[in-house]
Design an enzyme around this catalytic site. Structure first.
Site, PDB file in Angstrom:
ATOM      1  N   ARG A   1       0.885  -1.335   0.216  1.00 41.49           N
ATOM      2  CA  ARG A   1      -0.143   0.253  -0.067  1.00 41.49           C
ATOM      3  C   ARG A   1       0.888   1.144   0.000  1.00 41.49           C
ATOM      4  O   ARG A   1       0.862   1.973  -0.872  1.00 41.49           O
ATOM      5  CB  ARG A   1      -0.999  -0.074   1.466  1.00 41.49           C
ATOM      6  CG  ARG A   1      -2.136   0.948   1.082  1.00 41.49           C
ATOM      7  CD  ARG A   1      -1.923   2.199   1.548  1.00 41.49           C
ATOM      8  NE  ARG A   1      -1.202   2.440   3.031  1.00 41.49           N
ATOM      9  CZ  ARG A   1      -0.895   3.477   3.476  1.00 41.49           C
ATOM     10  NH1 ARG A   1      -0.446   4.652   2.701  1.00 41.49           N
ATOM     11  NH2 ARG A   1      -0.170   3.486   4.698  1.00 41.49           N
ATOM     12  N   ASP A   2       1.743   1.333   1.032  1.00 44.60           N
ATOM     13  CA  ASP A   2       2.431   2.648   0.964  1.00 44.60           C
ATOM     14  C   ASP A   2       3.572   2.617  -0.159  1.00 44.60           C
ATOM     15  O   ASP A   2       3.973   3.601  -0.556  1.00 44.60           O
ATOM     16  CB  ASP A   2       3.267   2.709   2.392  1.00 44.60           C
ATOM     17  CG  ASP A   2       3.562   4.029   3.127  1.00 44.60           C
ATOM     18  OD1 ASP A   2       3.942   5.202   1.994  1.00 44.60           O
ATOM     19  OD2 ASP A   2       3.320   4.396   4.082  1.00 44.60           O
TER      20      ASP A   2
ATOM     21  N   HIS B   1       3.112   4.307  -3.313  1.00 44.99           N
ATOM     22  CA  HIS B   1       3.544   5.688  -3.637  1.00 44.99           C
ATOM     23  C   HIS B   1       4.684   5.684  -4.432  1.00 44.99           C
ATOM     24  O   HIS B   1       5.004   6.618  -5.263  1.00 44.99           O
ATOM     25  CB  HIS B   1       3.432   6.619  -2.225  1.00 44.99           C
ATOM     26  CG  HIS B   1       2.218   6.864  -1.779  1.00 44.99           C
ATOM     27  ND1 HIS B   1       1.495   7.709  -2.170  1.00 44.99           N
ATOM     28  CD2 HIS B   1       1.723   6.463  -0.366  1.00 44.99           C
ATOM     29  CE1 HIS B   1       0.342   7.886  -1.226  1.00 44.99           C
ATOM     30  NE2 HIS B   1       0.583   7.032  -0.272  1.00 44.99           N
TER      31      HIS B   1
ATOM     32  N   SER C   1       3.649  10.790   9.075  1.00 44.91           N
ATOM     33  CA  SER C   1       3.477  10.767   7.335  1.00 44.91           C
ATOM     34  C   SER C   1       4.580  11.428   6.933  1.00 44.91           C
ATOM     35  O   SER C   1       4.670  11.113   5.614  1.00 44.91           O
ATOM     36  CB  SER C   1       2.208  11.192   7.212  1.00 44.91           C
ATOM     37  OG  SER C   1       1.143  10.598   8.054  1.00 44.91           O
TER      38      SER C   1
ATOM     39  N   HIS D   1       3.665   4.388  12.962  1.00 50.36           N
ATOM     40  CA  HIS D   1       4.074   4.242  11.546  1.00 50.36           C
ATOM     41  C   HIS D   1       4.918   5.313  11.401  1.00 50.36           C
ATOM     42  O   HIS D   1       4.618   6.373  11.378  1.00 50.36           O
ATOM     43  CB  HIS D   1       2.746   4.475  10.944  1.00 50.36           C
ATOM     44  CG  HIS D   1       3.026   4.433   9.297  1.00 50.36           C
ATOM     45  ND1 HIS D   1       2.703   3.505   8.542  1.00 50.36           N
ATOM     46  CD2 HIS D   1       3.422   5.051   8.289  1.00 50.36           C
ATOM     47  CE1 HIS D   1       2.947   3.707   7.400  1.00 50.36           C
ATOM     48  NE2 HIS D   1       3.404   4.857   7.147  1.00 50.36           N
TER      49      HIS D   1
ATOM     50  N   HIS E   1       8.134   7.213   8.916  1.00 53.84           N
ATOM     51  CA  HIS E   1       8.977   7.242   7.502  1.00 53.84           C
ATOM     52  C   HIS E   1      10.301   7.768   7.825  1.00 53.84           C
ATOM     53  O   HIS E   1      10.413   8.313   8.994  1.00 53.84           O
ATOM     54  CB  HIS E   1       8.138   8.403   6.864  1.00 53.84           C
ATOM     55  CG  HIS E   1       6.917   7.786   6.131  1.00 53.84           C
ATOM     56  ND1 HIS E   1       7.212   7.316   4.873  1.00 53.84           N
ATOM     57  CD2 HIS E   1       5.691   7.504   6.512  1.00 53.84           C
ATOM     58  CE1 HIS E   1       5.850   6.922   4.407  1.00 53.84           C
ATOM     59  NE2 HIS E   1       4.926   6.862   5.469  1.00 53.84           N
TER      60      HIS E   1
END
Length: 335
Positions: free
Chosen positions: A13-14, A17, A168, A195, A197
């Site tokens: 999913r991520d 991108h 995010s 989560h 990044h």
């Protein structure tokens, strides 16, 4: 401190991108099978912006949601199937109801960190369908720990069975994560997750910090495959957690095998902290803006770093891709 950490893997999913949402059917099948073999508890799939996210504005996916979910469901037996849900992109009648019927197990219902109210209808629908619903607070660096707790409590009251905060933009440092996770863990009666990044190179250490403050859910993607500078690197996360004495239920050798396979089969270059990714993190702007910002910079002949810092001043969030063009035009005009 709990010694059991629940891992969710949003590689499919991520990671979308990172390849313009163009993962193909073979990629979904191959990685689902590899994650299943490694014992990954939850595998999240779909368009980078989640269920119903495919559009001209944010990028059209190669496969539709139904195709993705069918492939994933066929290749996941023990691993639970998850989907990212952003109200506005995802409708209840058109999208959620179909996903329930296609066998999705975990619905991660997301909102900007100060807008939990928009998740109420979706959350209650999923709980009434006897499915698992988590609350996801995106861009969590943009709210204080106290405001995050207020928003998380709303989600809990709607029926959320866990809360995950997303860094995010990859903008948070250790103390930022520590304060947010500790406040949520102490203020909620449901599990808390993180989560990360990697825009500032902090994804792994921030994830471990979250666990040390009481988080029991962590997200990680294989080889860090994700938006911007990528996510917390799953196979490294698993190895470090095991070294620290935590249990994940994931086979280290098999997740390393999955990493080797994925780099070839998913047709991606492992994420690095590029100049643009670093600036995105420093500006506090959504990592997924990297590619559209780069395109706008070329089209209007302006510096992409200036676009990011201007977007940061405007507190831009995911879904406001049109603002990138507006900023680029203004920079060209002012120059």
């Amino acid at each position: 401190m709990s010694k059991k950490i629940l891992i969710t893997d949003p590689t499919l999913r991520d990671g979308n991108h990172a390849v313009g949402h163009k993962l193909n059917s073979e990629s979904y099948a191959a990685y689902c099978a590899a994650a299943e073999a490694a014992g990954v508890p939850i595998v999240e799939v779909g368009h980078g912006n989640g269920l119903g996210g495919s559009s001209m504005l944010v990028g059209e996916g190669r496969l539709c949601d139904q195709e993705i979910l069918n492939i994933a469901r066929q290749n996941l037996s023990n691993s639970r199937l998850a989907i990212h849900v952003i109200p506005g992109f995802c409708t209840i009648k058109k999208d959620l109801s179909k996903a329930v019927g296609l066998g999705v197990d975990v619905f991660r219902i997301a909102a900007h960190c100060t807008e939990a109210d928009v998740t109420e209808r979706h959350m209650k629908y999923i709980r009434q369908a006897n499915k698992e619903a988590w609350g996801i607070l995106m861009m969590s660096h943009m709210a204080t720990p106290e405001i995050l707790l207020e928003e998380a409590k709303k989600m809990e009251s709607y029926g959320a069975q866990a809360i995950v905060i997303m860094d995010s933009a990859g903008a948070q440092l250790v103390d930022d994560v520590r304060a947010r996770i500790a406040t949520l863990v102490n203020g909620l009666s449901i599990p808390v997750g993180f989560h990360g990044h990697n825009n500032l190179g902090m994804a792994l250490v921030n994830s471990i910090t979250a666990v040390q403050e009481g988080a029991t859910i962590l997200d990680g993607t294989i080889r860090g495959f994700g938006a911007g500078a990528g996510n917390t690197q799953l196979e490294v996360l698993v190895g470090v957690l095991h070294k620290l004495g935590f249990e994940t239920g994931i086979d280290l050798f098999k997740i390393l095998d999955a990493a080797s396979m994925a780099e070839k089969e998913l047709n991606f270059v492992a994420p690095t902290i590029s100049a643009i990714s670093l600036v995105s993190g420093l500006a506090g702007v959504f990592s997924g803006f990297a590619k559209p910002v780069a395109r706008a910079a070329i089209e209007y002949g302006v510096d992409p770093r200036e676009i990011f810092f201007n977007l940061g001043k405007r507190k831009a969030v995911a879904g406001q891709e049109s603002l990138i063009i507006e900023v680029a035009r203004e920079l060209k005009r002012d120059r």
